[in-house]
Each structure stands twice: as C-alpha cells, then as structure tokens.
Design a protein around this motif. Structure first.
Motif, PDB file in Angstrom:
ATOM      1  N   LEU A   1       0.830  -1.207   0.000  1.00  0.00           N
ATOM      2  CA  LEU A   1       0.000   0.000   0.000  1.00  0.00           C
ATOM      3  C   LEU A   1       0.860   1.251   0.000  1.00  0.00           C
ATOM      4  CD1 LEU A   1      -2.768  -1.060   2.566  1.00  0.00           C
ATOM      5  CD2 LEU A   1      -2.974  -0.937   0.080  1.00  0.00           C
ATOM      6  N   GLU A   2       1.958   1.209   0.749  1.00  0.00           N
ATOM      7  CA  GLU A   2       2.822   2.387   0.855  1.00  0.00           C
ATOM      8  C   GLU A   2       3.646   2.633  -0.399  1.00  0.00           C
ATOM      9  OE1 GLU A   2       5.055   2.151   4.463  1.00  0.00           O
ATOM     10  OE2 GLU A   2       3.378   2.914   5.673  1.00  0.00           O
ATOM     11  N   LYS A   3       3.574   1.720  -1.367  1.00  0.00           N
ATOM     12  CA  LYS A   3       4.168   1.991  -2.674  1.00  0.00           C
ATOM     13  C   LYS A   3       3.542   3.257  -3.254  1.00  0.00           C
ATOM     14  CE  LYS A   3       4.460   0.055  -7.346  1.00  0.00           C
ATOM     15  NZ  LYS A   3       4.097  -1.107  -8.211  1.00  0.00           N
ATOM     16  N   TYR A   4       2.269   3.468  -2.928  1.00  0.00           N
ATOM     17  CA  TYR A   4       1.546   4.652  -3.398  1.00  0.00           C
ATOM     18  C   TYR A   4       1.281   5.635  -2.265  1.00  0.00           C
ATOM     19  CZ  TYR A   4       0.647   1.794  -7.522  1.00  0.00           C
ATOM     20  OH  TYR A   4       0.791   1.012  -8.629  1.00  0.00           O
ATOM     21  N   SER A   5       0.726   5.109  -1.164  1.00  0.00           N
ATOM     22  CA  SER A   5       0.334   6.019  -0.094  1.00  0.00           C
ATOM     23  C   SER A   5       0.138   5.236   1.203  1.00  0.00           C
ATOM     24  CB  SER A   5      -0.981   6.724  -0.469  1.00  0.00           C
ATOM     25  OG  SER A   5      -1.330   7.670   0.504  1.00  0.00           O
ATOM     26  N   GLY A   6       0.691   5.757   2.296  1.00  0.00           N
ATOM     27  CA  GLY A   6       0.463   5.150   3.598  1.00  0.00           C
ATOM     28  C   GLY A   6      -0.970   5.379   4.033  1.00  0.00           C
ATOM     29  N   LEU A   7      -1.616   4.333   4.550  1.00  0.00           N
ATOM     30  CA  LEU A   7      -3.007   4.439   4.970  1.00  0.00           C
ATOM     31  C   LEU A   7      -3.104   4.550   6.485  1.00  0.00           C
ATOM     32  CD1 LEU A   7      -4.874   1.844   2.725  1.00  0.00           C
ATOM     33  CD2 LEU A   7      -4.504   4.278   2.333  1.00  0.00           C
ATOM     34  N   ASN A   8      -3.855   5.531   6.937  1.00  0.00           N
ATOM     35  CA  ASN A   8      -4.175   5.635   8.359  1.00  0.00           C
ATOM     36  C   ASN A   8      -5.646   5.261   8.525  1.00  0.00           C
ATOM     37  OD1 ASN A   8      -3.895   6.065  11.068  1.00  0.00           O
ATOM     38  ND2 ASN A   8      -3.811   8.290  10.930  1.00  0.00           N
ATOM     39  N   PHE A   9      -6.006   4.810   9.706  1.00  0.00           N
ATOM     40  CA  PHE A   9      -7.369   4.333   9.916  1.00  0.00           C
ATOM     41  C   PHE A   9      -7.687   4.323  11.403  1.00  0.00           C
ATOM     42  CE2 PHE A   9      -4.459   0.806  10.091  1.00  0.00           C
ATOM     43  CZ  PHE A   9      -4.895   0.047  11.156  1.00  0.00           C
ATOM     44  N   GLY A  10      -8.975   4.245  11.715  1.00  0.00           N
ATOM     45  CA  GLY A  10      -9.433   4.095  13.083  1.00  0.00           C
ATOM     46  C   GLY A  10     -10.516   3.035  13.140  1.00  0.00           C
ATOM     47  N   ILE A  11     -10.513   2.224  14.207  1.00  0.00           N
ATOM     48  CA  ILE A  11     -11.512   1.176  14.397  1.00  0.00           C
ATOM     49  C   ILE A  11     -12.219   1.419  15.722  1.00  0.00           C
ATOM     50  CG2 ILE A  11     -11.969  -1.295  14.593  1.00  0.00           C
ATOM     51  CD1 ILE A  11      -9.315  -1.801  13.140  1.00  0.00           C
TER      52      ILE A  11
ATOM     53  N   VAL B   1     -18.577   4.620  15.540  1.00  0.00           N
ATOM     54  CA  VAL B   1     -18.032   5.641  14.641  1.00  0.00           C
ATOM     55  C   VAL B   1     -17.348   6.748  15.445  1.00  0.00           C
ATOM     56  CG1 VAL B   1     -18.625   7.394  12.929  1.00  0.00           C
ATOM     57  CG2 VAL B   1     -19.729   5.151  12.840  1.00  0.00           C
ATOM     58  N   LYS B   2     -17.998   7.196  16.520  1.00  0.00           N
ATOM     59  CA  LYS B   2     -17.438   8.267  17.353  1.00  0.00           C
ATOM     60  C   LYS B   2     -16.110   7.846  17.975  1.00  0.00           C
ATOM     61  CE  LYS B   2     -20.585  11.652  17.467  1.00  0.00           C
ATOM     62  NZ  LYS B   2     -20.282  13.082  17.191  1.00  0.00           N
ATOM     63  N   VAL B   3     -16.063   6.618  18.504  1.00  0.00           N
ATOM     64  CA  VAL B   3     -14.826   6.134  19.126  1.00  0.00           C
ATOM     65  C   VAL B   3     -13.713   6.044  18.089  1.00  0.00           C
ATOM     66  CG1 VAL B   3     -13.738   4.127  20.198  1.00  0.00           C
ATOM     67  CG2 VAL B   3     -15.945   4.927  21.031  1.00  0.00           C
ATOM     68  N   GLY B   4     -14.031   5.477  16.913  1.00  0.00           N
ATOM     69  CA  GLY B   4     -13.024   5.365  15.863  1.00  0.00           C
ATOM     70  C   GLY B   4     -12.472   6.707  15.434  1.00  0.00           C
ATOM     71  N   ASP B   5     -13.324   7.737  15.453  1.00  0.00           N
ATOM     72  CA  ASP B   5     -12.892   9.080  15.056  1.00  0.00           C
ATOM     73  C   ASP B   5     -11.889   9.694  16.033  1.00  0.00           C
ATOM     74  OD1 ASP B   5     -14.400   9.101  12.773  1.00  0.00           O
ATOM     75  OD2 ASP B   5     -16.058  10.253  13.611  1.00  0.00           O
ATOM     76  N   LYS B   6     -11.862   9.185  17.264  1.00  0.00           N
ATOM     77  CA  LYS B   6     -10.970   9.744  18.279  1.00  0.00           C
ATOM     78  C   LYS B   6      -9.523   9.296  18.106  1.00  0.00           C
ATOM     79  CE  LYS B   6     -11.853  11.542  21.707  1.00  0.00           C
ATOM     80  NZ  LYS B   6     -11.788  12.974  22.074  1.00  0.00           N
ATOM     81  N   LEU B   7      -9.286   8.272  17.316  1.00  0.00           N
ATOM     82  CA  LEU B   7      -8.009   7.572  17.344  1.00  0.00           C
ATOM     83  C   LEU B   7      -7.017   8.109  16.323  1.00  0.00           C
ATOM     84  CD1 LEU B   7      -9.602   4.049  17.589  1.00  0.00           C
ATOM     85  CD2 LEU B   7      -8.695   5.416  19.468  1.00  0.00           C
ATOM     86  N   GLU B   8      -5.774   8.181  16.757  1.00  0.00           N
ATOM     87  CA  GLU B   8      -4.672   8.535  15.875  1.00  0.00           C
ATOM     88  C   GLU B   8      -3.576   7.476  16.008  1.00  0.00           C
ATOM     89  OE1 GLU B   8      -4.617  10.871  13.706  1.00  0.00           O
ATOM     90  OE2 GLU B   8      -6.421  11.971  14.288  1.00  0.00           O
ATOM     91  N   SER B   9      -2.869   7.238  14.919  1.00  0.00           N
ATOM     92  CA  SER B   9      -1.784   6.258  14.929  1.00  0.00           C
ATOM     93  C   SER B   9      -0.794   6.570  16.055  1.00  0.00           C
ATOM     94  CB  SER B   9      -1.062   6.291  13.573  1.00  0.00           C
ATOM     95  OG  SER B   9      -0.023   5.358  13.547  1.00  0.00           O
ATOM     96  N   PRO B  10      -0.310   5.554  16.788  1.00  0.00           N
ATOM     97  CA  PRO B  10      -0.480   4.116  16.576  1.00  0.00           C
ATOM     98  C   PRO B  10      -1.666   3.512  17.310  1.00  0.00           C
ATOM     99  CG  PRO B  10       1.103   4.429  18.324  1.00  0.00           C
ATOM    100  CD  PRO B  10       0.663   5.806  17.891  1.00  0.00           C
TER     101      PRO B  10
END
Length: 242
Positions: free
Chosen positions: A131-141, A174-183
């Motif tokens: 994936l990082e060949k193009y773009s690193g993906l960030n996400f929240g669960i 959804v609200k909890v996932g929105d709070k999260l930042e890597s790592p």
C-alpha cells in the motif's frame, strides 16, 4: 409522481412500526424485510473501520490507483472479518460496518481480535509495504455492543434499496473510531472492555525473575456523546495473522 410520494410518506409516518426479534445478522434479501413499516431487532457487537485522509489520497493519485488502494484495503478487512465470524453489512465510501452477532464475551472478544488482526495486516505485514508503494493508509476502528434495529429503505429494484442500521452501538463505534490517531488504531466502549476475555485484554509475559506477569494493554480515554462524557479504551496492540 408527487401524489405517489406524498401517499407513501403519509403511510410510513402515520402507520405503526412493527419490530421483530432476530437471531442473526439480517441481510438485504431477508424476506422479513420489505418496504413496509417493519424492522428486525438483534444484539451484536458493532465494528466500524474508517480510512483516514481519503480525500488527500484521491487528490494525490489517479483514480485507478485509488481504486486499487481501496480494493486491497477492503479485501484484507473482509477476509479477517469472515474468518472471525463477523458479517460485513455496509461499505460507506472509505468506511465499513461489521456486526458480530451475540451478547457473549466470546462475540465481543472475537470483534476485538478481528480489529487487532486488521491492524496487524495494515501496519505490520507486506500489505503495508504494498500500500505504501503509493500512499500510507491511516485508519481508526471503533467497537461497541448493544441492540440494533435494521430496516429496508428505498424502492424495489436491485440498485434502489439498502438496509439502514439504527442504534447507539453504530453511532458510538463511529465516534470512538474518530478519536483515534496512529499508533492507537483501536478503540472500544467501556462495556466491551469490561466483558473481554483475558486473551484480548492482557499481554502476558515472563519477567526477568522468571515469573509470569500480565499487563493491561488498554488505556482509558473519554469522548462526548449525547452531551455526556463517556469513557472508552484504546490500544496500540495488534494480533499476528499467520
């Protein structure tokens, strides 16, 4: 058409809404769901995963590349979901809604383990490198548990209908996932935390003296929901996929 729409809206608003207990996660072809005032109610653990900065990714790459990134991202998530007994029920742009049916510690813990495996595949495996060949993906669960009401909306026809999932567990995940930042990619409700099996709650290790120790892998946080301050827990841990 105007009168037809007005008549249907009047029928929906003025008629009684019937709710039936359901003992599995409904799907779009469930014969009990029509376009009448009826819904299916079930208990489940809700997992919502959201890709971050998707607009930035879209602006930085051509559309075929963005399509490949989404395909790879969702493929990993769906495969893990199904392997852990979850049911995928909604793709919403760059987000996905998953249900793990049931009210047991096993169903709660299965959802959390699935989230940890998703984190591993997206941040630690060769999937990350591709994936990082193009773009690193960030996400929240985000994960919560409770009662969901499902109903069918739209009109007849393959591409004119969908299911709507109504309940605090969906909104809270959804609200909890929105709070999260890597790592710290995974967040869970306090109810989920209180009912986890030890294998997804503690990290066990042997100390320098040879004694087995347990470390709680979750940290406490807070978010505002319905104008109330609500506790949740988050972690940076993952679960290796073999």
């Amino acid at each position: 058409m105007k009168k037809e729409i007005e008549d249907k809206v009047k029928d929906i608003i003025d008629s009684k809404f019937n709710v039936e207990e359901c003992y599995s996660v409904p799907d779009i072809d469930d014969s009990r769901l029509t376009f009448s005032n009826k819904g299916l109610k079930f208990d489940a653990t809700t997992l919502y995963i959201d890709m971050r900065d998707s607009t930035k990714i879209l602006n930085n790459h051509n559309r075929p590349t963005v399509a490949k990134l989404h395909m790879a991202y969702f493929h990993a998530i769906v495969k893990i979901t199904k392997s852990m007994g979850g049911e995928v029920r909604s793709f919403n742009g760059d987000g996905m809604l998953v249900f793990f049916y049931g009210t047991t510690k096993d169903s709660l813990s299965s959802a959390v383990k699935a989230a940890m495996q998703m984190k591993y595949m997206l941040t630690q495996s060769s999937v990350k490198d591709k994936l990082e060949k193009y773009s690193g993906l960030n996400f929240g669960i985000g994960i919560d548990h409770g009662t969901i009401l499902c109903t069918k909306v739209g009109i007849s026809g393959t591409n004119n209908r969908d299911l709507v999932w109504i309940g605090n567990p969906v909104n809270k995940s959804v609200k909890v996932g929105d709070k999260l930042e890597s790592p710290y990619h995974i967040g869970i409700s306090s109810f989920t935390y209180d009912n986890l099996l030890d294998e997804v709650k503690y990290h066990k290790y042997t100390d320098s003296y040879g004694y087995e120790q347990s470390k709680d892998i979750w940290q406490e946080g807070w978010f505002t929901y319905n104008e109330q301050l609500i506790k949740y827990y988050y972690t940076s841990y993952y679960w290796t996929v073999s």
